[in-house]
Design an enzyme around this catalytic site. Structure first.
Site, PDB file in Angstrom:
ATOM      1  CD  GLU A  52      -2.713  -0.839   2.358  1.00 34.96           C
ATOM      2  OE1 GLU A  52      -3.105  -0.391   2.928  1.00 34.96           O
ATOM      3  OE2 GLU A  52      -4.139  -1.890   2.348  1.00 34.96           O
TER       4      GLU A  52
ATOM      5  CD  GLU B  61      -3.436  -6.265   3.902  1.00 35.58           C
ATOM      6  OE1 GLU B  61      -4.284  -5.639   4.364  1.00 35.58           O
ATOM      7  OE2 GLU B  61      -2.321  -5.840   4.010  1.00 35.58           O
TER       8      GLU B  61
HETATM    9  C1  BG6 Z   1      -4.237  -2.596   5.552  1.00 38.15           C
HETATM   10  C2  BG6 Z   1      -2.983  -2.675   5.766  1.00 38.15           C
HETATM   11  O1  BG6 Z   1      -4.365  -0.897   4.847  1.00 38.15           O
HETATM   12  O2  BG6 Z   1      -4.896  -2.522   6.948  1.00 38.15           O
HETATM   13  C3  BG6 Z   1      -2.975  -3.353   7.721  1.00 38.15           C
HETATM   14  O3  BG6 Z   1      -1.933  -3.073   4.961  1.00 38.15           O
HETATM   15  C4  BG6 Z   1      -3.534  -2.644   8.461  1.00 38.15           C
HETATM   16  O4  BG6 Z   1      -1.250  -2.780   7.689  1.00 38.15           O
HETATM   17  C5  BG6 Z   1      -5.405  -3.517   8.064  1.00 38.15           C
HETATM   18  O5  BG6 Z   1      -3.196  -3.535   9.138  1.00 38.15           O
HETATM   19  C6  BG6 Z   1      -6.060  -2.934   8.595  1.00 38.15           C
HETATM   20  O6  BG6 Z   1      -5.781  -1.186   8.726  1.00 38.15           O
HETATM   21  P1  BG6 Z   1      -6.310  -0.876   9.909  1.00 38.15           P
HETATM   22  O7  BG6 Z   1      -5.912   0.395  10.549  1.00 38.15           O
HETATM   23  O8  BG6 Z   1      -7.536  -0.984  11.111  1.00 38.15           O
HETATM   24  O9  BG6 Z   1      -5.120  -1.664  10.615  1.00 38.15           O
END
Ligand code: BG6
Length: 461
Positions: free
Chosen positions: A166, A364
């Site tokens: 990202e 993800e």
């Molecule tokens: C993604 C990232 O944006 O989302 C992770 O690659 C992150 O590192 C995940 O933890 C979930 O988002 P957040 O901000 O709730 O941790």
């Protein structure tokens, strides 16, 4: 009821990152998160910092056992640049860290779980941030050399690599909206970071090709499909196009097509945001495109044309659009993100139709939920909402694949509840619960469900 079957070699697993899972454990160097927590604890939820993570550095063997028990055939993490490199200029490595990542990779392979390695997950080493981080071309070179070293030492065992996770979030968080260090607000500096990270990624791809190692290399992008409030309103369409250019295509096009979109170049020039470029950069981008695209999908971006003037001291992306709250949208109230299942299909079709149907995977997708202990029954978190979240996304992904999109896998965020930056342990994402007080790790209902899904290469729904 319908059967949703995936191919026999489809990758099912989950992702984490070094800084969010390992814990500090005498790292060779600090990264910006270690430092930011040191100087601004109050910014972090319940003042929990990156040294208190789920201790993957110490417990990786047990953790991989649990990951195996939840059916994974693939697992993604990241190497911490600040852990493995002792001296960024001489590239002297920290032997304990080299051994640690080596052991993790071996342990995964021993368990028939394919390791996927990312080289950078928001974690700029502090010493390099002090000389400007990705605003500085010198750091671009240092990053490319670090990447080359990783291919050299682990490239015989790891066959899927990612340069960045990202990268647009690095620019957004650190240089526009202040949710990453160094908390700068400057569209122009953000544009320079975006430009330099594109270049750094292409240079790492070049190093991978030169290494002669087998496998794929790519970049992981959090694509937020842009939807205008009204498809028939020209101004709304324009707003959504600008968002797509800034937040998606600023990395997607150079990574896959080897060049920035012409409209983005015009936008940047018209708004006095042009980054410093050097001769030869264009060739590097053009000649070093990726072979595998990682996509993180969490939420869509709904926008409309501005209805009122955006008040700010500095030029911001929001000068060009307004967020649009679609009535009756489905929300994840804990994270404040819209859940839009069909978005994953729209991404699949976009990649198929506009990006030469490049090989890609979901790296993800996930749902962070607060106070999950509410759902514990007989010692297990009954997270039916997570099962629904995964299956509804998989239905749309399945449709995209049936129609020819070249998606080879689906990885959830995340195996074990992990530390989430400023939110620390507020929202839990894992298939496996991590009890902060006792340190105990317990498979959730979704983890058992996922195991069945992988065993059957699909589900009925
Ligand atoms: C993604 C990232 O944006 O989302 C992770 O690659 C992150 O590192 C995940 O933890 C979930 O988002 P957040 O901000 O709730 O941790």
């Amino acid at each position: 009821m319908k059967q949703y079957k995936f191919s026999d070699n489809f990758l099912f697993g989950s992702s984490t990152s070094g800084p969010q899972s390992e814990g500090f454990y005498n790292k060779a160097n600090k990264n910006i998160w270690d430092y930011w927590f040191e100087i601004s604890k109050e910014k972090f939820h319940n003042q929990v910092g990156p040294e208190y993570t789920s201790n993957f550095f110490r417990d990786y063997k047990d953790d991989i056992k649990l990951i195996k028990e939840t059916g994974h055939n693939v697992f993604r993490t990241s190497i911490q640049w600040s852990r493995i490199v002792k001296d960024f200029n001489t590239l002297e490595l920290d032997e304990t860290a080299v051994e640690f990542y080596n052991n993790v990779i071996d342990e995964l392979i021993k368990n028939d779980i394919e390791p996927i390695i990312c080289l950078y997950h928001f974690d700029m080493p502090l010493k390099l941030q002090e000389i400007g981080g990705f605003e500085n071309r010198e750091v671009v070179e240092l990053y490319a050399r670090y990447a080359a070293k990783m291919f050299e030492i682990y490239g015989d065992k790891v066959h899927k690599w990612f340069t960045f996770n990202e990268p647009i979030v690095v620019a957004e968080g650190g240089y526009l909206y202040k949710f990453h260090y160094p908390e700068v607000v400057s569209f122009k500096r953000a544009a320079q970071v975006v430009y330099n990270m594109n270049l750094a990624s292409a240079k790492a791809v070049k190093a991978f090709k030169e290494s002669g190692k087998k496998g794929d290399i790519g970049i992981i992008l959090n694509l937020t499909p842009s939807y205008p409030r009204d498809e028939n309103n020209k101004e709304d369409l324009k707003a959504s196009h600008i968002c797509d250019l800034i937040f998606n295509r600023s990395f997607l096009d150079p990574a896959v097509k080897g060049e920035f979109p012409a409209d983005l170049i015009d936008f940047v020039n018209e708004n006095n945001l042009t980054p410093i470029c050097e001769e030869g950069d264009k060739d590097i981008l053009r000649e070093n495109t990726i072979s595998l695209l990682g996509i993180n999908y969490y939420q869509p971006r709904r926008v409309k044309a501005r209805e009122s003037k955006f008040e700010s001291d500095a030029l911001m992306p929001e000068n060009f659009f307004e967020p649009y709250e679609m009535p009756n949208r489905l929300m994840n109230p804990y994270r404040g993100w819209e859940i839009y299942y069909k978005g994953i299909y729209d991404i699949a079709k976009n990649i198929q139709e506009n990006y030469s149907n490049i090989k890609w995977l979901i790296t993800e997708n996930g749902m962070g939920v607060e106070n999950e202990e509410r759902f514990i029954k007989n010692g297990i978190v009954e997270d039916d909402y997570r099962i629904e979240f995964v299956s509804e996304h998989l239905k749309w992904l399945h449709k995209g694949i049936e129609e020819g999109s070249n998606c080879i896998g689906y990885l959830m965020w995340t195996p074990i509840d992990c530390w989430s930056w400023l939110n620390a342990y507020k929202n839990r994402y894992g298939f496996i619960r991590f009890d902060l007080e006792s340190g105990k790790k317990t498979i959730k209902k979704s983890g058992y469900w996922f195991k069945e899904l992988v065993k059957n290469k699909g589900f009925e729904g």
